[in-house]
Design a protein around this motif. Structure first.
Motif, PDB file in Angstrom:
ATOM      1  N   ASP A   1      43.839  45.491  31.577  1.00 18.06           N
ATOM      2  CA  ASP A   1      44.449  44.582  32.283  1.00 18.06           C
ATOM      3  C   ASP A   1      43.912  44.343  33.716  1.00 18.06           C
ATOM      4  OD1 ASP A   1      46.924  42.716  32.365  1.00 18.06           O
ATOM      5  OD2 ASP A   1      47.724  44.270  33.785  1.00 18.06           O
TER       6      ASP A   1
ATOM      7  N   ARG B   1      40.984  42.163  33.356  1.00 19.14           N
ATOM      8  CA  ARG B   1      41.544  40.519  33.070  1.00 19.14           C
ATOM      9  C   ARG B   1      42.017  39.918  34.565  1.00 19.14           C
ATOM     10  NH1 ARG B   1      45.714  38.213  33.225  1.00 19.14           N
ATOM     11  NH2 ARG B   1      46.951  40.488  33.064  1.00 19.14           N
TER      12      ARG B   1
ATOM     13  N   TYR C   1      38.962  39.410  37.032  1.00 20.48           N
ATOM     14  CA  TYR C   1      38.313  38.094  36.682  1.00 20.48           C
ATOM     15  C   TYR C   1      39.266  37.045  36.983  1.00 20.48           C
ATOM     16  CZ  TYR C   1      35.288  34.804  33.945  1.00 20.48           C
ATOM     17  OH  TYR C   1      34.783  33.612  33.390  1.00 20.48           O
ATOM     18  N   SER C   2      40.469  36.833  36.458  1.00 21.16           N
ATOM     19  CA  SER C   2      41.339  35.762  36.961  1.00 21.16           C
ATOM     20  C   SER C   2      41.537  35.497  38.302  1.00 21.16           C
ATOM     21  CB  SER C   2      42.555  35.868  36.147  1.00 21.16           C
ATOM     22  OG  SER C   2      43.503  34.935  36.100  1.00 21.16           O
TER      23      SER C   2
ATOM     24  N   TYR D   1      35.360  42.309  32.634  1.00 22.66           N
ATOM     25  CA  TYR D   1      36.255  41.895  31.417  1.00 22.66           C
ATOM     26  C   TYR D   1      35.767  41.808  30.025  1.00 22.66           C
ATOM     27  CZ  TYR D   1      39.614  38.725  29.703  1.00 22.66           C
ATOM     28  OH  TYR D   1      40.781  37.855  28.672  1.00 22.66           O
TER      29      TYR D   1
ATOM     30  N   GLU E   1      36.651  34.793  24.757  1.00 19.47           N
ATOM     31  CA  GLU E   1      37.645  35.230  25.744  1.00 19.47           C
ATOM     32  C   GLU E   1      37.611  34.958  27.006  1.00 19.47           C
ATOM     33  OE1 GLU E   1      41.371  35.895  24.701  1.00 19.47           O
ATOM     34  OE2 GLU E   1      40.146  35.204  22.870  1.00 19.47           O
ATOM     35  N   ALA E   2      36.428  35.307  27.496  1.00 24.58           N
ATOM     36  CA  ALA E   2      36.137  35.336  29.064  1.00 24.58           C
ATOM     37  C   ALA E   2      36.024  33.698  29.440  1.00 24.58           C
ATOM     38  CB  ALA E   2      34.755  35.902  29.413  1.00 24.58           C
TER      39      ALA E   2
ATOM     40  N   LEU F   1      39.424  31.916  29.182  1.00 28.55           N
ATOM     41  CA  LEU F   1      39.899  32.174  30.456  1.00 28.55           C
ATOM     42  C   LEU F   1      39.755  31.104  31.449  1.00 28.55           C
ATOM     43  CD1 LEU F   1      41.971  34.186  31.972  1.00 28.55           C
ATOM     44  CD2 LEU F   1      40.077  35.414  32.955  1.00 28.55           C
TER      45      LEU F   1
END
Length: 119
Positions: A26, A29, A32-33, A68, A93-94, A97
């Motif tokens: 988490d 993530r 990165y976000s 991530y 997934e990366a 996002l």
């Protein structure tokens, strides 16, 4: 220690390890976000384009993306995926996002609003 007590201690340690691993995922993530969001803010302030934003986010967030990606790979391997499958999934997934933020760029620009970073 009795066998029953040992079993309870083992269960608590296993749950704690799962929580820590999930927390690591988490955090990776979110980092990165949030990096992507920082890049978006910069482009929105400078009246940049969606394409420039994507390029900037890719350039500025490589370390966060790598962490991530590794967190995803670790989770996938834990659940029995092959290394190749885990890496492919992590890449998807990366990229997904980032793509979500890129897709929303023009909406933020048109409404003169800004995304909020996660805590």
């Amino acid at each position: 220690m009795s066998g029953e007590l040992m079993m309870h201690v083992s269960l608590v340690l296993a749950l704690l390890l799962t929580f820590v691993q999930g927390d690591t995922f988490d955090k990776a993530r979110k980092a990165y976000s949030n990096c992507i969001i920082d890049a978006m803010h910069a482009q929105l302030e400078s009246e940049g384009t969606k394409e420039v934003f994507q390029t900037e986010a890719n350039a500025k967030c490589t370390a966060q993306r790598a962490k991530y990606r590794e967190a995803i790979i670790t989770e996938e391997l834990k659940y029995g995926a092959s290394r190749k499958e885990a890496e492919e999934y992590a890449d998807e997934e990366a990229e997904g996002l980032l793509a979500g933020w890129v897709d929303g760029f023009n909406d933020y620009k048109a409404t003169n609003t800004r995304p909020t970073k996660e805590r």
